[in-house]
Design a protein around this motif. Sequence first.
Motif, PDB file in Angstrom:
ATOM      1  N   UNK A  61       0.965   5.005   9.399  1.00 56.36           N
ATOM      2  CA  UNK A  61      -0.129   6.319   9.134  1.00 56.36           C
ATOM      3  C   UNK A  61      -0.636   6.171   8.057  1.00 56.36           C
ATOM      4  N   UNK A  62      -0.075   5.633   6.932  1.00 56.09           N
ATOM      5  CA  UNK A  62      -0.834   5.669   5.701  1.00 56.09           C
ATOM      6  C   UNK A  62      -1.868   4.385   5.642  1.00 56.09           C
ATOM      7  N   UNK A  63      -1.500   3.250   6.384  1.00 52.45           N
ATOM      8  CA  UNK A  63      -2.647   2.416   6.353  1.00 52.45           C
ATOM      9  C   UNK A  63      -3.890   2.876   7.159  1.00 52.45           C
ATOM     10  N   UNK A 109      -0.862  -5.490   3.203  1.00 52.14           N
ATOM     11  CA  UNK A 109      -0.856  -3.981   3.241  1.00 52.14           C
ATOM     12  C   UNK A 109      -1.358  -3.401   4.363  1.00 52.14           C
ATOM     13  N   UNK A 110      -1.751  -4.025   5.503  1.00 47.05           N
ATOM     14  CA  UNK A 110      -2.302  -3.462   6.668  1.00 47.05           C
ATOM     15  C   UNK A 110      -0.992  -3.726   7.817  1.00 47.05           C
ATOM     16  N   UNK A 137      -2.761   3.705  -3.077  1.00 52.99           N
ATOM     17  CA  UNK A 137      -2.890   2.669  -4.012  1.00 52.99           C
ATOM     18  C   UNK A 137      -2.542   1.421  -3.659  1.00 52.99           C
ATOM     19  N   UNK A 138      -3.144   0.343  -3.762  1.00 52.91           N
ATOM     20  CA  UNK A 138      -2.960  -0.996  -3.499  1.00 52.91           C
ATOM     21  C   UNK A 138      -2.294  -1.630  -4.771  1.00 52.91           C
ATOM     22  N   UNK A 183       0.876  -1.158   0.058  1.00 47.46           N
ATOM     23  CA  UNK A 183       0.064   0.110   0.121  1.00 47.46           C
ATOM     24  C   UNK A 183       0.784   1.274   0.035  1.00 47.46           C
ATOM     25  N   UNK A 184       0.578   1.978  -1.040  1.00 55.81           N
ATOM     26  CA  UNK A 184       1.448   3.514  -0.982  1.00 55.81           C
ATOM     27  C   UNK A 184       0.322   4.532  -0.958  1.00 55.81           C
ATOM     28  N   UNK A 185       1.197   5.724  -0.677  1.00 58.93           N
ATOM     29  CA  UNK A 185       0.336   6.856  -0.934  1.00 58.93           C
ATOM     30  C   UNK A 185       0.943   8.077  -1.941  1.00 58.93           C
TER      31      UNK A 185
END
Length: 242
Positions: A202-204, A192-193, A170-171, A162-164
């Motif tokens: 923080x992103x998750x 992703x978690x 975006x997954x 998972x990115x920001x």
Amino acid sequence: MKIDWNTSVKPSLKSNLKLSNRLQKIEQMVTAQYDHIWDCCCDHGLLGCALLSRPEATTVHFIDIVPQLMTELESKLHRFYSGSTWKTHCLDVAKLPLAQYKGKHLIIIAGIGGDLMIEFIEAIYKKHKDLNIDFLLCPVHHQYPLRQKLIALDFSLKHEVLIEENRRFYEIVLVSTTSTEKKNINPVGDEIWQSQSGLQSDIADKYLKKTLNHYQRIQQGFHQGKTNDVQHIIDAYHAVKL
């Protein structure tokens, strides 16, 4: 993102292509050896060019349905990547000619929604069930329906992140049609978690809250008779443990 070939790319600087954070992460997830990589990312060939700069002996296929874009890209590839193995195809992603090329395939699809991605994957898999294919996917939305389809097709998970980027999430999911090590795909994600840093945590957290808010708004529409019932999706995301 469009490449300024005249200023940013020179024959001696092919490995210095400037990738966005999203494309950079997608490239980093290409760790296995493939005979053919199909770049279907709607990015003017940027990702495929980065893959061509690697030392591995891989054929990179560039896909786009717009003839002018493919003509321009092919001209640049002849100029800057004449020593590499590549092919261009002006066609619909659903019609990739995989059977014409022997070996292991990686199909990278990004820059579109999960709904259209589902159509492409179904069409490709229906025609080529006997081939060794991995899919590296980065949908811009409709992640849950996409995961449900991958589960229905009995694909297996290889990796997911998972990115920001630019305040969007975006997954990125790498799956296989023929993996010997069966790893089930979770409808809402698993890896992703699992954060390894405060930033990733923080992103998750932000992504989970945003996703829940999205489906809760849809559920409000259901109570008003406007949308489908998505309570089961809300329950699935509520069960995520960070």
